[in-house]
Design a protein around this motif. Sequence first.
Motif, PDB file in Angstrom:
ATOM      1  N   ASP A  76       3.210   1.252  -3.503  1.00 44.42           N
ATOM      2  CA  ASP A  76       2.498   1.348  -4.773  1.00 44.42           C
ATOM      3  C   ASP A  76       1.496   2.503  -4.821  1.00 44.42           C
ATOM      4  O   ASP A  76       1.210   3.039  -5.899  1.00 44.42           O
ATOM      5  N   PHE A  77       0.953   2.870  -3.658  1.00 46.04           N
ATOM      6  CA  PHE A  77      -0.114   3.868  -3.636  1.00 46.04           C
ATOM      7  C   PHE A  77       0.182   5.060  -2.727  1.00 46.04           C
ATOM      8  O   PHE A  77      -0.583   6.024  -2.703  1.00 46.04           O
ATOM      9  N   LEU A 101       0.834  -1.203   0.000  1.00 48.55           N
ATOM     10  CA  LEU A 101       0.000   0.000   0.000  1.00 48.55           C
ATOM     11  C   LEU A 101       0.871   1.256   0.000  1.00 48.55           C
ATOM     12  O   LEU A 101       0.589   2.225  -0.709  1.00 48.55           O
ATOM     13  N   GLN A 146      -6.883  -3.529  -4.530  1.00 49.31           N
ATOM     14  CA  GLN A 146      -5.834  -4.004  -5.430  1.00 49.31           C
ATOM     15  C   GLN A 146      -4.757  -4.787  -4.685  1.00 49.31           C
ATOM     16  O   GLN A 146      -4.246  -5.798  -5.189  1.00 49.31           O
ATOM     17  N   VAL A 147      -4.417  -4.338  -3.480  1.00 47.03           N
ATOM     18  CA  VAL A 147      -3.415  -5.057  -2.689  1.00 47.03           C
ATOM     19  C   VAL A 147      -3.935  -6.433  -2.291  1.00 47.03           C
ATOM     20  O   VAL A 147      -3.203  -7.439  -2.331  1.00 47.03           O
ATOM     21  N   THR A 158     -10.293   6.469  -1.929  1.00 46.28           N
ATOM     22  CA  THR A 158      -8.965   6.158  -2.473  1.00 46.28           C
ATOM     23  C   THR A 158      -8.322   5.015  -1.699  1.00 46.28           C
ATOM     24  O   THR A 158      -7.733   4.092  -2.295  1.00 46.28           O
ATOM     25  N   THR A 159      -8.427   5.042  -0.387  1.00 43.80           N
ATOM     26  CA  THR A 159      -7.843   3.982   0.442  1.00 43.80           C
ATOM     27  C   THR A 159      -8.500   2.638   0.152  1.00 43.80           C
ATOM     28  O   THR A 159      -7.821   1.608   0.026  1.00 43.80           O
ATOM     29  N   ALA A 196      -7.376   1.283  -3.273  1.00 43.71           N
ATOM     30  CA  ALA A 196      -6.001   0.766  -3.221  1.00 43.71           C
ATOM     31  C   ALA A 196      -5.946  -0.540  -2.445  1.00 43.71           C
ATOM     32  O   ALA A 196      -5.246  -1.490  -2.843  1.00 43.71           O
TER      33      ALA A 196
END
Length: 409
Positions: free
Chosen positions: A346-347, A343, A386-387, A379-380, A383
């Motif tokens: 990458d983000f 996290l 995706q993780v 946004t959190t 992300a």
Amino acid sequence: MMTAHAEARSINPPPRLLMGPGPINADPRVLRAMSAPLVGQYDPAMTAYMNETMALYREVFRTGNEQTFLVDGTARAGIEAALVSLLEPGDRLLVPVFGRFGHLLREIGERVGAEVHTIEVPWGEVFAPEQLEEAVLAVRPKVLAVVHGDTSTTMAQPLADLGEICRRHDVLLYCDATATLGGNEVDTDLWGLDVVTAGLQKCLGGPSGSAPITLSSRAVSVIQGRRHVEAGLVEKGDKPRGVRIASNYLDLAMLMDYWGPRRLNHHTEATSMLYAARECGRLLVEEGLEWAVARHELHGRAMLAGVQGLGLKVFGDPEHRMNNVVAVEIPDGVDGDGARSALLEDFGIEIGTSFGPLHGRVWRIGTMGHNARKDAVLTTLAALEQVLRGAGVPVTPGGGVGAACEVYP
């Protein structure tokens, strides 16, 4: 060979969205206030800012307490100032422990030389008022020291009944509201809290380094009974009283003289942090405490729905969860620290792990202060989805964001 000095470059931190249990991203208006020019600590402008800060935090704490000011240092400085100033060696201290920070209060009490008694419930639970009154009757403490919101478990201890219990049994009630003030109900006078301390780095939306504190007349009387003026500052009529407070820097009797009309020199005020604390208080009062608590509740509820929409389980008693932090159980087979690193790398998003029995078992995700807003929540969640996919966890596409959006009007 280059020296360390030659290799040093100007500070340029990477961009981060801090969505853990604190610290959080400071409000840009607070950072701008911190960049204001310095003035001398007894400049009329400075003493006016100090008085304004006291007035603002009376509103933030919901109190009429005259002795409402700042302890220079992180939230822990406020905690230690309260306990070292209230407790003499041998005094009885009762600490209800429902997470890591109850253990902290116990340790500070032990270092002060108090006779410390604890009661405990499993992490993820809180105490009923009846349990606390029973313990008060058994221990007969001078001080009951309670963490309001323990970020290690994300639980909030109900406080509304404790002031009446403590007054009935002649006990001082200290509350550590570091994690809750500004984002959860904290009503100092209505609840009968004798001392409350906090920090800027959570719901107040500032940087760590300043600890707001408020003291009831009962607490002030106890502390003034131990008042000693430094030898180099003693004037006629300054008579030492009682057992001297063990810390000079965290001596609340001295700090009351410093913030009061005498302006009795104690330390050089941390000017930029005073600017920060004043702006945090001003912004909160400008927003309105009720609106700020409602904002934290809304975005905390959206984050809760979002992680559940991703299929994740939530830790702890949901009835007593703080508005501003949720503890999420790490799915089986997932490397919790590895996912947090992904996290971040990458983000650019930081979430937290926990301590003790919860280390490696839960992630702690915060929605507080400047980051209690819709875009930060969504946004959190996007992300995190995706993780989780990268870690092999089956998730519903868009499940987290979709569930959170259902919460928003």
